[in-house]
Scaffold this motif. Sequence first.
Motif, PDB file in Angstrom:
ATOM      1  N   TYR A 281      63.405  91.158 101.151  1.00  0.00           N
ATOM      2  CA  TYR A 281      62.481  92.551 101.386  1.00  0.00           C
ATOM      3  C   TYR A 281      62.931  93.647 100.615  1.00  0.00           C
ATOM      4  O   TYR A 281      64.203  93.700 100.707  1.00  0.00           O
ATOM      5  CB  TYR A 281      62.612  92.765 102.733  1.00  0.00           C
ATOM      6  CG  TYR A 281      62.003  91.798 103.801  1.00  0.00           C
ATOM      7  CD1 TYR A 281      60.480  91.962 104.074  1.00  0.00           C
ATOM      8  CD2 TYR A 281      62.571  90.991 104.389  1.00  0.00           C
ATOM      9  CE1 TYR A 281      59.979  91.179 104.855  1.00  0.00           C
ATOM     10  CE2 TYR A 281      61.988  89.911 105.247  1.00  0.00           C
ATOM     11  CZ  TYR A 281      60.588  90.330 105.713  1.00  0.00           C
ATOM     12  OH  TYR A 281      60.083  89.194 106.499  1.00  0.00           O
ATOM     13  N   ASP A 286      60.926  96.825 107.391  1.00  0.00           N
ATOM     14  CA  ASP A 286      60.572  95.372 107.581  1.00  0.00           C
ATOM     15  C   ASP A 286      61.754  94.158 107.573  1.00  0.00           C
ATOM     16  O   ASP A 286      61.906  93.222 108.465  1.00  0.00           O
ATOM     17  CB  ASP A 286      59.534  94.680 106.603  1.00  0.00           C
ATOM     18  CG  ASP A 286      58.221  95.594 106.447  1.00  0.00           C
ATOM     19  OD1 ASP A 286      57.853  96.179 107.627  1.00  0.00           O
ATOM     20  OD2 ASP A 286      57.374  95.472 105.291  1.00  0.00           O
ATOM     21  N   SER A 334      57.612  89.833 102.147  1.00  0.00           N
ATOM     22  CA  SER A 334      56.260  90.563 102.465  1.00  0.00           C
ATOM     23  C   SER A 334      55.315  89.746 101.484  1.00  0.00           C
ATOM     24  O   SER A 334      55.538  88.987 100.756  1.00  0.00           O
ATOM     25  CB  SER A 334      56.573  91.792 102.059  1.00  0.00           C
ATOM     26  OG  SER A 334      56.803  91.973 100.642  1.00  0.00           O
ATOM     27  N   GLN A 335      54.079  90.231 101.628  1.00  0.00           N
ATOM     28  CA  GLN A 335      52.890  89.637 101.172  1.00  0.00           C
ATOM     29  C   GLN A 335      53.010  90.097  99.455  1.00  0.00           C
ATOM     30  O   GLN A 335      53.080  89.044  98.834  1.00  0.00           O
ATOM     31  CB  GLN A 335      51.548  90.420 101.391  1.00  0.00           C
ATOM     32  CG  GLN A 335      50.310  89.636 101.304  1.00  0.00           C
ATOM     33  CD  GLN A 335      49.316  89.863 102.361  1.00  0.00           C
ATOM     34  OE1 GLN A 335      49.113  91.078 102.933  1.00  0.00           O
ATOM     35  NE2 GLN A 335      48.406  89.044 102.625  1.00  0.00           N
ATOM     36  N   CYS A 338      55.670  87.628  98.381  1.00  0.00           N
ATOM     37  CA  CYS A 338      54.969  86.453  98.240  1.00  0.00           C
ATOM     38  C   CYS A 338      54.335  86.123  96.996  1.00  0.00           C
ATOM     39  O   CYS A 338      54.706  85.116  96.328  1.00  0.00           O
ATOM     40  CB  CYS A 338      54.096  86.291  99.387  1.00  0.00           C
ATOM     41  SG  CYS A 338      54.475  84.975 100.398  1.00  0.00           S
ATOM     42  N   LYS A 339      53.371  86.885  96.548  1.00  0.00           N
ATOM     43  CA  LYS A 339      52.698  86.833  95.437  1.00  0.00           C
ATOM     44  C   LYS A 339      53.545  86.697  94.167  1.00  0.00           C
ATOM     45  O   LYS A 339      53.373  86.067  93.224  1.00  0.00           O
ATOM     46  CB  LYS A 339      51.625  88.092  95.292  1.00  0.00           C
ATOM     47  CG  LYS A 339      50.354  87.854  96.283  1.00  0.00           C
ATOM     48  CD  LYS A 339      49.405  88.920  96.260  1.00  0.00           C
ATOM     49  CE  LYS A 339      48.405  88.617  96.983  1.00  0.00           C
ATOM     50  NZ  LYS A 339      47.864  90.029  97.616  1.00  0.00           N
ATOM     51  N   ASP A 360      55.226  84.711 105.036  1.00  0.00           N
ATOM     52  CA  ASP A 360      54.725  86.227 104.883  1.00  0.00           C
ATOM     53  C   ASP A 360      54.618  86.732 106.129  1.00  0.00           C
ATOM     54  O   ASP A 360      53.918  86.342 106.936  1.00  0.00           O
ATOM     55  CB  ASP A 360      53.465  85.931 104.070  1.00  0.00           C
ATOM     56  CG  ASP A 360      52.664  87.385 104.091  1.00  0.00           C
ATOM     57  OD1 ASP A 360      53.299  88.479 104.617  1.00  0.00           O
ATOM     58  OD2 ASP A 360      51.425  87.495 103.944  1.00  0.00           O
ATOM     59  N   THR A 361      55.364  87.859 106.289  1.00  0.00           N
ATOM     60  CA  THR A 361      55.343  88.465 107.777  1.00  0.00           C
ATOM     61  C   THR A 361      54.561  89.570 107.809  1.00  0.00           C
ATOM     62  O   THR A 361      54.649  90.535 108.774  1.00  0.00           O
ATOM     63  CB  THR A 361      56.936  88.835 107.934  1.00  0.00           C
ATOM     64  OG1 THR A 361      57.395  89.752 107.058  1.00  0.00           O
ATOM     65  CG2 THR A 361      57.883  87.750 107.972  1.00  0.00           C
ATOM     66  N   ASP A 362      53.669  89.896 106.915  1.00  0.00           N
ATOM     67  CA  ASP A 362      52.810  91.101 106.837  1.00  0.00           C
ATOM     68  C   ASP A 362      51.613  90.696 107.859  1.00  0.00           C
ATOM     69  O   ASP A 362      51.158  91.760 108.641  1.00  0.00           O
ATOM     70  CB  ASP A 362      52.174  91.507 105.457  1.00  0.00           C
ATOM     71  CG  ASP A 362      53.247  92.102 104.678  1.00  0.00           C
ATOM     72  OD1 ASP A 362      54.395  92.294 105.170  1.00  0.00           O
ATOM     73  OD2 ASP A 362      52.980  92.517 103.584  1.00  0.00           O
ATOM     74  N   ASP A 363      51.340  89.514 108.036  1.00  0.00           N
ATOM     75  CA  ASP A 363      50.134  89.230 109.013  1.00  0.00           C
ATOM     76  C   ASP A 363      50.940  88.378 110.073  1.00  0.00           C
ATOM     77  O   ASP A 363      51.193  86.929 109.945  1.00  0.00           O
ATOM     78  CB  ASP A 363      49.270  88.384 108.026  1.00  0.00           C
ATOM     79  CG  ASP A 363      48.010  87.996 108.993  1.00  0.00           C
ATOM     80  OD1 ASP A 363      47.760  88.869 109.889  1.00  0.00           O
ATOM     81  OD2 ASP A 363      47.180  87.172 108.651  1.00  0.00           O
TER      82      ASP A 363
END
Length: 803
Positions: A281, A286, A334-335, A338-339, A360-363
């Motif tokens: 991160y 986060d 994070s998203q 991730c990308k 991914d921990t954003d969702d």
Amino acid sequence: MQVVPAYQRGAPISAAAFTRTGLLGFIGPAGLVFVAGKMDGLMAVGGRRHSADDIVATALAVEPMKFVYRGRIAVFSVTVLHDERIVVVAEQRPDSTEEDSFQWMSRVLQAIDGIHQVGVYCLALVPSNTLPKTPLGGIHLSETKQLFLEGALHPCNVLMCPHTCVTNLPKPRQKQPAEIGPASVMVGNLVSGKRIAQASGRDLGQMEDNDQARRFLFLSEVLQWRAQTTPDHVLYTLLNARGTVAGSLTCLQLHKRAEKIAALLAERRHLQDGDHVALVYPPGVDLIAAFYGCLYAGCVPVTVRPPHPQNIATTLPTVKMIVEVSRSACLMTSQILCKLLRSKEASAAVDARTWPPVLDTDDLPKKKPPLLFKPSNSDTLAYLDFSVSTTGMLAGVQMSHGATSAFCRSIKLQCELYPSREVALCLDPYCGLGFVLWCLCSVYSGHQSILIPPSELEANPSLWLSAVSQSRVRDTFCSYSVMELCTKGLGLQTEALKARGLDLSRVRTCVVVAEERPRTALTQSFSKLFKDLGLHPRAVSTSFGCRVNLAICLQGTSGPDPTTVYVDMRALRHDRVRLVERGSPHSLPLMESGKILPGVRIIIANPETKGPMGESHLGEIWVHSGHNASGYFTVYGDEALQSDHFCSRLSFGDTQTIWARTGYLGFLRRTELTDASGERHDALYVVGALEEAMELRGMRYHPIDIETSIIRTHKSITECAVFTWTNLLVVVVELDGSEQEALDLVPLVTNVVLEEHYLIVGVVVVVDMGVIPINSRGEKQRMHLRDGFLADQLDPVYVAYNM
């Protein structure tokens, strides 16, 4: 000038007065006068006299004779290391090639050595018509010499020969057996008549304070208790580059978010208790939530610095290496990251199929985990701390739950942290004390942490100090990189900042989190610069930690101010401590690394014999503490290294206590000051890491001392790093200036290292700014630089091999 010559006994030779011509000569047969040279061209080298004109004549006779432009050669001597050294400067013809130059230079060196039996220290070639001229068109010698000494000659070719002509170096040191061995007489706490060098912080057990968190063995329990008793109390506030709040967490919000992350991990059926999870991160809230989510799920978190989006090719492999070495079963991020991990650029650096499962921990799921995990005992593993040392070694250490709680309690007591306090942090949260302050301390002590990611300072250098001023913070922590950025970036803006109302007068402690000898020059210039904004010079101090114990010293709120002593650098090379007055020759300032933390004991031991050392003797710092790491985490499991670093015992004296070896040299000195306990205060001075030190000519050199001397020699040198290569000393300097100045640096660097350190530089490499690699703590990665040099990847402006 009129003189009357006299006999040895004092009687005048003749009544007439004579005029001095400044010419050297003799009277030959038939009264003929022979002129042999001039007085002002005489050079005394190694006890013999040489005429500059003779050396010019020899150089001009070397083939090809037309090489020197219009015969313009200057010869003079400079004093280096208590003797005169010959310097030859020649103007070369405009059409000369590099090949011609080097052939001519090597022939000149041979000719002068053969005919005059003297070595040339430096041979420099300059473009035609560039040497300063006298009114009659000759070469202005004194001006040429001045330009050479100032580093303003701008040669186009330089050949230095210190190895052949510097013959008066001190003899290499023959190592003596250690002074203090088991045969020394030990009486109580005396060894060889000196007090044993040992010291300790306050006793954790004896300290009575209303520390509610002490009732709990585990940090996860402390968080649950805070979420129940003070749910709306803000623990964390994250600032962005504009200085506005980008995110915050109350006790309850952190607890709820950690529960959801634990539920996400629980959904992964293949995860077992104690599995390792990599947390990738950016610095923020986060990362904190993910850490406690792992504890709630019974997993072991491993914090990893994310790859840099602009530099994926070099930063992503390091991420991959830590994920692999730590044996992480999955990776949380994070998203956006991730990308990034799945992007084309990332796949080019690391095969996307080789990553463990990425979460991914954003969702996050809405549901709670079935049950929050509680460890069986306090010796179980809480988290892994990975860090790359300055020598390029990746070392991960294991932190148990017991050590983590003891660590937080020690910092709470030293810094007097409690829920009504605010602390500003501007450092990297991935390892060492930086991670503990960012993620753990607020949950344990309940104080509010204002988080300022160091990367945001690149856009807004005044962000950290403005936040400290606006929030009226009394305690703040930063890294050397942040301090340097503020010193360089805000140097000319103090008046403007003052006009904007920036006030640092409330700051009680400003601590640099470090794992090295305190950088006295930087902390002093920072203090001086921001004194006008109310910063008290006594507020600035440093901490000290290492791999075996992440924080040994830290300047707290009470206790005496950090002291500075001056030691003789020459004695230090012989592993001896000799205190001298400030400003005396070869003196080196050493600043105390903060106060020893509560619950920490220190002893200074001989790294070879493992015997205890006397006070004010240089030795390895050994530490015994409840928050020592419990061992290295490695794939290879080198047991010998493990027991040597974490479970060492003294060879005599107190042979029962188990110590961890820090790998740093230092000494303890009892001062006249008194501690909070009323005892006389013992100060710890860190000298440098054993693995970084260079053994040259039988002496131990610390790279930073040589680098400090070199940086002072010329205004164009912005940074410098030294390392050894096959017994040669290699100096890499970063040049902030035109390429014409690059060759000016070679003689200056060679001179200063000879004068101040009695070493001959083998190779001088001049590179562009930003080439010397620096880690997140602001430490130079000298071994990475060495690898780059050997692999020919530095793309240097100039490389000089001194002969």
